[in-house]
Design an enzyme around this catalytic site. Sequence first.
Site, mmCIF file in Angstrom:
data_model
loop_
_atom_site.group_PDB
_atom_site.id
_atom_site.type_symbol
_atom_site.label_atom_id
_atom_site.label_comp_id
_atom_site.label_asym_id
_atom_site.label_seq_id
_atom_site.Cartn_x
_atom_site.Cartn_y
_atom_site.Cartn_z
ATOM 1 N N TRP A 63 0.838 -1.198 0.000
ATOM 2 C CA TRP A 63 0.000 0.000 0.000
ATOM 3 C C TRP A 63 0.866 1.237 0.000
ATOM 4 O O TRP A 63 2.053 1.184 0.317
ATOM 5 C CB TRP A 63 -1.041 -0.013 1.119
ATOM 6 C CG TRP A 63 -0.577 -0.276 2.535
ATOM 7 C CD1 TRP A 63 0.695 -0.517 2.961
ATOM 8 C CD2 TRP A 63 -1.407 -0.356 3.696
ATOM 9 N NE1 TRP A 63 0.714 -0.734 4.316
ATOM 10 C CE2 TRP A 63 -0.568 -0.636 4.792
ATOM 11 C CE3 TRP A 63 -2.763 -0.205 3.928
ATOM 12 C CZ2 TRP A 63 -1.053 -0.772 6.107
ATOM 13 C CZ3 TRP A 63 -3.231 -0.340 5.235
ATOM 14 C CH2 TRP A 63 -2.396 -0.620 6.298
ATOM 15 N N ASN A 64 0.247 2.353 -0.398
ATOM 16 C CA ASN A 64 0.981 3.608 -0.564
ATOM 17 C C ASN A 64 0.275 4.740 0.158
ATOM 18 O O ASN A 64 -0.925 4.678 0.424
ATOM 19 C CB ASN A 64 1.053 3.978 -2.054
ATOM 20 C CG ASN A 64 1.741 2.917 -2.882
ATOM 21 O OD1 ASN A 64 2.871 2.550 -2.605
ATOM 22 N ND2 ASN A 64 1.048 2.411 -3.888
ATOM 23 N N HIS A 71 -7.346 19.576 -7.047
ATOM 24 C CA HIS A 71 -7.581 19.813 -8.481
ATOM 25 C C HIS A 71 -6.390 19.297 -9.288
ATOM 26 O O HIS A 71 -5.631 20.051 -9.884
ATOM 27 C CB HIS A 71 -7.864 21.300 -8.725
ATOM 28 C CG HIS A 71 -9.094 21.761 -7.988
ATOM 29 N ND1 HIS A 71 -10.270 22.094 -8.625
ATOM 30 C CD2 HIS A 71 -9.335 21.873 -6.659
ATOM 31 C CE1 HIS A 71 -11.177 22.413 -7.707
ATOM 32 N NE2 HIS A 71 -10.636 22.285 -6.510
ATOM 33 N N HIS A 75 -10.245 15.807 -12.746
ATOM 34 C CA HIS A 75 -10.794 16.189 -11.442
ATOM 35 C C HIS A 75 -12.110 16.926 -11.553
ATOM 36 O O HIS A 75 -12.500 17.402 -12.613
ATOM 37 C CB HIS A 75 -9.767 17.007 -10.646
ATOM 38 C CG HIS A 75 -9.532 18.388 -11.163
ATOM 39 N ND1 HIS A 75 -8.572 18.681 -12.089
ATOM 40 C CD2 HIS A 75 -10.144 19.571 -10.871
ATOM 41 C CE1 HIS A 75 -8.598 19.978 -12.352
ATOM 42 N NE2 HIS A 75 -9.555 20.549 -11.628
ATOM 43 N N ASP A 77 -14.699 19.909 -10.138
ATOM 44 C CA ASP A 77 -14.785 21.228 -9.510
ATOM 45 C C ASP A 77 -16.162 21.371 -8.871
ATOM 46 O O ASP A 77 -17.183 21.389 -9.573
ATOM 47 C CB ASP A 77 -14.651 22.358 -10.557
ATOM 48 C CG ASP A 77 -13.229 22.556 -11.066
ATOM 49 O OD1 ASP A 77 -12.322 21.794 -10.679
ATOM 50 O OD2 ASP A 77 -13.029 23.493 -11.874
ATOM 51 N N HIS A 81 -15.661 25.632 -4.938
ATOM 52 C CA HIS A 81 -14.296 25.927 -5.395
ATOM 53 C C HIS A 81 -14.127 27.427 -5.643
ATOM 54 O O HIS A 81 -13.039 27.963 -5.492
ATOM 55 C CB HIS A 81 -14.022 25.133 -6.674
ATOM 56 C CG HIS A 81 -12.699 25.390 -7.322
ATOM 57 N ND1 HIS A 81 -11.520 25.511 -6.616
ATOM 58 C CD2 HIS A 81 -12.370 25.538 -8.637
ATOM 59 C CE1 HIS A 81 -10.529 25.726 -7.470
ATOM 60 N NE2 HIS A 81 -11.012 25.761 -8.695
ATOM 61 N N HIS A 209 -15.687 29.333 -14.155
ATOM 62 C CA HIS A 209 -15.611 29.300 -12.693
ATOM 63 C C HIS A 209 -16.595 30.305 -12.093
ATOM 64 O O HIS A 209 -17.448 29.964 -11.284
ATOM 65 C CB HIS A 209 -14.182 29.606 -12.228
ATOM 66 C CG HIS A 209 -13.218 28.503 -12.491
ATOM 67 N ND1 HIS A 209 -12.571 28.334 -13.693
ATOM 68 C CD2 HIS A 209 -12.802 27.478 -11.713
ATOM 69 C CE1 HIS A 209 -11.789 27.263 -13.628
ATOM 70 N NE2 HIS A 209 -11.910 26.718 -12.434
HETATM 71 MN MN MN Z 1 -10.309 22.587 -10.889
#
Ligand code: MN
Length: 258
Positions: A63-64, A71, A75, A77, A81, A209
């Site tokens: 495992w890590n 973002h 991804h 938003d 955001h 945005h």
């Molecule tokens: Mn973004």
Amino acid sequence: MTNETLTNLVRDMATGAIRVVDLSVPLDENTQVIGLPEEFEQSPGFKLERISQYDDKGPAWYWNKISCGEHTGTHFDAPGHWVTGKDYNDGYTDTIAPEKLIAAANVIDVSKESAEDADYVLTADKVKAWEAEHGAIEAGTWVLMRTDWSKRTGADFLNIDENGSHCPGPSPDCIEYLVKERDVLGFGVETVGTDAGQGFHFDPPLPAHTLMHGNNKLGLASLTNLDQLPPKGAVIVTPPLKIVNGSGSPLRVIALAP
Ligand code: MN
């Protein structure tokens, strides 16, 4: 209660009548993230550190630890955001209604225009011309801007010069139209962010945005394989991680396509 829709869905997926298309980019230390002007705090890229891998630290397991900005890579938003969307109680990764995370997608192909002009801007008139050909964009659906930008590698992806980044994106009147006239669910792109590289010069700046999130709409960035989707008819599955109060998260975006 019986409903044959779900039975038919999984049968059609098994036979290939419905294709399953992965719209996500791989996530590793080479995954490109947006850079902001140097006066602002930067978002770190993806980092993976091993905890154990069948060794002294854990003989039978691997495992890590992972870390990155919310973002990063393909991804989501969330409305929160952006400052214009901060007051929606259902606008954060843990509070968005799950019903919004599976929805139809309209794919507007501007790959040719984007190849000719890295600063190509998708306008409301272009969207209306697309609708005249393919049909109206329904309320509660995604609009995905296909630019084939995800085929770019290395420095060509962010495409930065002394004036900043040069990547295609939507105009203010495009986003205004999609929000006010079409009541879309959100806007998704193949580029590193939902706005054009030069979108901070627009009025209002960064409309995908400012206006999308200001109207409690969603965003998807760094998508890939949009060339494998039809203009209409695909459904995309987009649940972000359920980060409490999160502004977004890396995610796997899966499309079901006829
Ligand atoms: Mn973004």
